[in-house]
Each structure stands twice: as structure tokens, then as C-alpha cells.
Design a protein around this motif. Structure first.
Motif, short mmCIF file in Angstrom:
data_model
loop_
_atom_site.label_atom_id
_atom_site.label_comp_id
_atom_site.label_asym_id
_atom_site.label_seq_id
_atom_site.Cartn_x
_atom_site.Cartn_y
_atom_site.Cartn_z
N TYR A 120 55.26 41.69 45.44
CA TYR A 120 54.60 42.36 46.56
C TYR A 120 53.72 43.50 46.07
N GLY A 121 54.23 44.29 45.12
CA GLY A 121 53.45 45.40 44.59
C GLY A 121 52.18 44.95 43.92
N LEU A 122 52.26 43.88 43.14
CA LEU A 122 51.06 43.33 42.50
C LEU A 122 50.07 42.83 43.55
N HIS A 123 50.58 42.18 44.59
CA HIS A 123 49.72 41.68 45.67
C HIS A 123 48.99 42.84 46.34
N LEU A 124 49.71 43.93 46.61
CA LEU A 124 49.07 45.10 47.20
C LEU A 124 48.01 45.69 46.27
N ALA A 125 48.33 45.78 44.98
CA ALA A 125 47.38 46.32 44.01
C ALA A 125 46.10 45.48 43.98
N ASN A 126 46.26 44.16 43.99
CA ASN A 126 45.07 43.29 44.00
C ASN A 126 44.23 43.54 45.24
N GLY A 127 44.88 43.65 46.41
CA GLY A 127 44.13 43.89 47.63
C GLY A 127 43.42 45.23 47.63
N LEU A 128 44.08 46.28 47.16
CA LEU A 128 43.47 47.61 47.13
C LEU A 128 42.28 47.66 46.18
N ILE A 129 42.41 47.00 45.04
CA ILE A 129 41.33 47.04 44.05
C ILE A 129 40.20 46.11 44.44
N THR A 130 40.52 44.88 44.81
CA THR A 130 39.48 43.92 45.19
C THR A 130 38.73 44.39 46.42
N GLY A 131 39.43 45.08 47.33
CA GLY A 131 38.79 45.61 48.52
C GLY A 131 37.96 46.86 48.28
N GLY A 132 37.97 47.38 47.06
CA GLY A 132 37.13 48.52 46.71
C GLY A 132 37.73 49.87 47.01
N LEU A 133 39.01 49.92 47.42
CA LEU A 133 39.62 51.20 47.77
C LEU A 133 40.17 51.94 46.55
N HIS A 134 40.57 51.21 45.53
CA HIS A 134 41.15 51.82 44.33
C HIS A 134 40.67 51.05 43.11
N ARG A 135 40.81 51.68 41.93
CA ARG A 135 40.34 51.06 40.71
C ARG A 135 41.42 50.90 39.64
N GLY A 165 60.39 47.66 35.10
CA GLY A 165 59.20 47.10 34.49
C GLY A 165 57.96 47.60 35.21
N VAL A 166 56.86 47.73 34.47
CA VAL A 166 55.62 48.25 35.05
C VAL A 166 54.43 47.44 34.54
N ALA A 167 53.48 47.23 35.43
CA ALA A 167 52.21 46.62 35.07
C ALA A 167 51.08 47.57 35.45
N LEU A 168 50.07 47.64 34.60
CA LEU A 168 48.85 48.38 34.91
C LEU A 168 47.82 47.38 35.40
N VAL A 169 47.27 47.63 36.58
CA VAL A 169 46.30 46.73 37.20
C VAL A 169 45.00 47.50 37.38
N GLU A 170 43.91 46.94 36.84
CA GLU A 170 42.63 47.65 36.83
C GLU A 170 41.50 46.80 37.41
N TYR A 171 40.46 47.48 37.85
CA TYR A 171 39.27 46.81 38.36
C TYR A 171 38.55 46.08 37.23
N ASP A 172 38.13 44.85 37.51
CA ASP A 172 37.30 44.08 36.58
C ASP A 172 36.36 43.21 37.41
N GLU A 173 35.09 43.47 37.30
CA GLU A 173 34.08 42.79 38.11
C GLU A 173 34.05 41.29 37.85
N ASP A 174 34.30 40.90 36.60
CA ASP A 174 34.05 39.52 36.20
C ASP A 174 35.31 38.66 36.04
#
Length: 330
Positions: A120-135, A165-174
Motif C-alpha cells: 500500500y505504501g509503495l502504491h501511495l508513493a507511486n501515485g504521489l510522485i506520478t501525480g506530480g505532488l512529490h519527488r 524494511g524501507v524503500a526509497l522511491v524517486e521521480y524518474d521521467e523515463d
């Protein structure tokens, strides 16, 4: 297929030093190593110290990730922690992480989705980043289940352990990591797995109010074995992929026998499944990152492979993600 702009760039895990073996449990309750292994596949689990709480485990996992991948978290702009065993009702565990690392400009929130929490946390992170709210988002799954386990109840005390456990999720345009998602809830089954809170009734049923985990293992087993294989099919269909395109299946490590049944129904070889159940037990929100770490440690999980993560548990909630694994090989 998801149009993701979020990419996993690092992973870190931590388990406490104390080991609780099946032989140790034989001294506490009427059980045996043979009985436990036969029914769960578990041999050991890690137990937090009396003065060690879930935020401590999170901090250790994040520190290990920083040291291993040489990443900077000072510019993280959101912290998401999935846990059912927070230090406090509030402040959140995520805010304790912010305080420890003194991250200057970040949001923080805890997510309550039990064993599906990390996905769930990864899913939220993807939505926040892909939606442009966070990087840049930290996603943590962590538990100290030993603190809410009844060690006089042999049906539950053999199951649970502690870890993070922890994952770092970052913005990547490509190159986004997230290819498909399957998220849902069967709330009618909530009374099959719970810990009582301010209310001692759930859907009209009186709960066991002893402060410990309560579980109807048979009902949870039947629900998971029925629902997860169909979720896997939905993920593959979304991404227009076949099972042959999949490198690894990483389910929540609830019970090895449950995982075997899910694999059999999904026609996924057990040899293509990563778990953390044998030596860590059921660590709820931490079980998937611990399983990923096992795959990284022995060289099975590699950059560019296709991976399904599938969490399921209390709620009853489930969260499946199909990822292209993007964490660099070390």
C-alpha cells in the motif's frame, strides 16, 4: 499498464538481534519443532528488545539503506510508514523518523493496512510522485508484533516476529518501476484478524479484548488462497504480460503452506518465489521487504527483472504490485 514516473532506487532492512527458535517455543507452550515446521514452514523469528520499538527498527533499516546505497534522504518530501504496532497512537512513527534524521521539508504519515501495508505504501508513493505532488518518498514497513503476541496461545505465538524494511522511491521521467496495481478490501472478514481497540465490537461481534493479536487462521487462509491468485491474473492482464514473463513472486510471508497453495493455484513455481518466513516468521508489513532483501543477498533478485509483490491481511485488505525492479545491483 500504469504510466508511472516513480522508481525504486534503494532498499534497506533490519531485524533485531534476539532469535526465538522453535525449540524456545517448545518451552513456552505445548508445541514442537516438527508441528510448527509442518504447518507453517517457520524455524526462527526475531524479537525486539524490551526497550526497542518500531521507530527504532525503522531508523536502523533506513541507516543501513543510506550506507549501502550511498543515498541522500535530506530532500525526501514524504515519509510513509506502514505498521500495526506504532510506538504511540500519535505522534506518528513517520514523524519520529523525520525527527531522528532531521529531514527539513517533508510530510509524514502512518498507514494502517496490516500485512498489505508495505505494498500500500509503495502504491501511495507511486501515485504521489506520478501525480506530480512529490519527488522523493521513503516507504517503510515495520512491526514489533512480539509486543502484541500472546505467548500462552500456541495458535498465534509460533507465527509472529519483528523487523523493518524501507524503500526509497524517486521521480524518474523515463523509467517508472510500477507496471500494474491490484488493490482491494474484503471488510466483511475483518473479525477474522484483529486487535481490539476503543471499540470491543466488530460488525456486532464481541471481540477478545486482551491487547493481543486474535486470528481465525482457517478463514484467513481460505480467503488468501482464493483471492490472491485471481489478483495475480489481474496484474498480468493489466500489463499485457504472461506468467512466463515474471521473474519473481513476492507474497506476504504469512505461512509457507499458504504460499505453497497460492503458488499451486497460480501456476507459479515455488522456486520463483521470494519469502522471509523460514527465519523471520510472519512480520506483517515488514515481510515483503525482508523477502526482497533475501533475494538481493543471495543474488537472485537483479536489476531489470519483473516482480509481483502481493500483500494481504488484516482488514481484510490486499495490495498487489507488478514492478520492473529498478534498485541497482551492488
Amino acid at each position: 499498464m500504469l504510466n508511472s514516473k516513480a522508481k525504486l532506487t534503494a532498499l534497506g532492512t533490519y531485524v533485531p538481534e534476539r532469535i526465538l527458535t522453535n525449540a524456545d517455543l517448545e518451552k513456552l507452550v505445548d508445541t514442537s519443532d516438527e508441528w510448527i515446521v509442518q504447518r507453517t514452514g517457520m524455524r526462527e523469528r526475531r524479537i525486539a528488545a524490551e526497550d526497542q520499538y518500531v521507530s527504532d527498527l525503522c531508523i536502523q533499516a533506513i541507516t543501513r539503506m543510506i550506507n549501502l546505497y550511498n543515498v541522500n534522504i535530506n530532500d525526501v518530501d514524504m515519509i510513509i510508514v506502514a505498521t500495526s504496532t506504532p510506538d504511540y497512537y500519535f505522534p506518528s512513527t513517520a514523524s519520529r523518523i523525520q525527527a531522528h534524521f532531521n529531514i527539513p521539508d517533508t510530510g509524514s504519515m502512518d498507514v494502517s493496512a496490516a500485512c498489505a501495508g508495505f505494498a500500500y505504501g509503495l502504491h501511495l508513493a507511486n501515485g504521489l510522485i506520478t501525480g506530480g505532488l512529490h519527488r522523493k518518498v521513503l516507504v517503510v514497513g515495520a512491526e514489533t508484533l512480539s509486543k502484541i503476541t500472546d505467548y500462552t496461545d500456541r495458535t498465534t505465538c509460533v507465527l509472529f516476529g519483528d523487523g523493518a524494511g524501507v524503500a526509497l522511491v524517486e521521480y524518474d521521467e523515463d523509467e517508472g518501476s510500477f507496471l500494474a496495481a491490484d488493490i482491494g478490501t474484503y471488510g466483511q472478514g475483518g473479525a477474522h484478524l484483529y486487535r481490539a481497540g476503543l471499540s470491543n465490537y466488530l460488525d456486532g461481534e464481541k471481540l477478545q479484548d486482551h491487547g493481543f493479536i486474535a486470528q481465525n487462521g482457517r478463514e484467513v487462509y481460505k480467503w488468501a488462497v482464493r483471492s490472491v491468485p485471481t489478483g495475480i491474473e489481474r496484474l498480468l492482464n493489466q500489463a499485457d504480460m504472461k506468467k512466463e514473463d515474471l521473474d519473481w513472486f513476492v507474497p506476504h510471508s504469512a505461512n509457507l503452506r499458504m504460499i505453497e497453495s497460492i503458488c499451486e493455484r497460480s501456476i507459479i513455481p515455488l522456486e520463483e518465489t521470494l519469502t522471509s518466513v523460514e527465519f523471520y516468521g510472519n512480520t506483517s508489513a515488514a515481510s515483503i521487504p525482508l523477502a526482497l532483501q533475501c533475494g538481493l543477498d543471495d543474488g537472485r533478485l537483479r536489476h531489470g527483472q519483473h516482480v509481483i509483490l502481493y500483500g494481504f491481511g488484516g482488514g481484510l485488505t490486499y495490495a498487489g504490485l507488478l514492478l520492473k525492479w529498478s534498485v541497482p545491483d551492488l
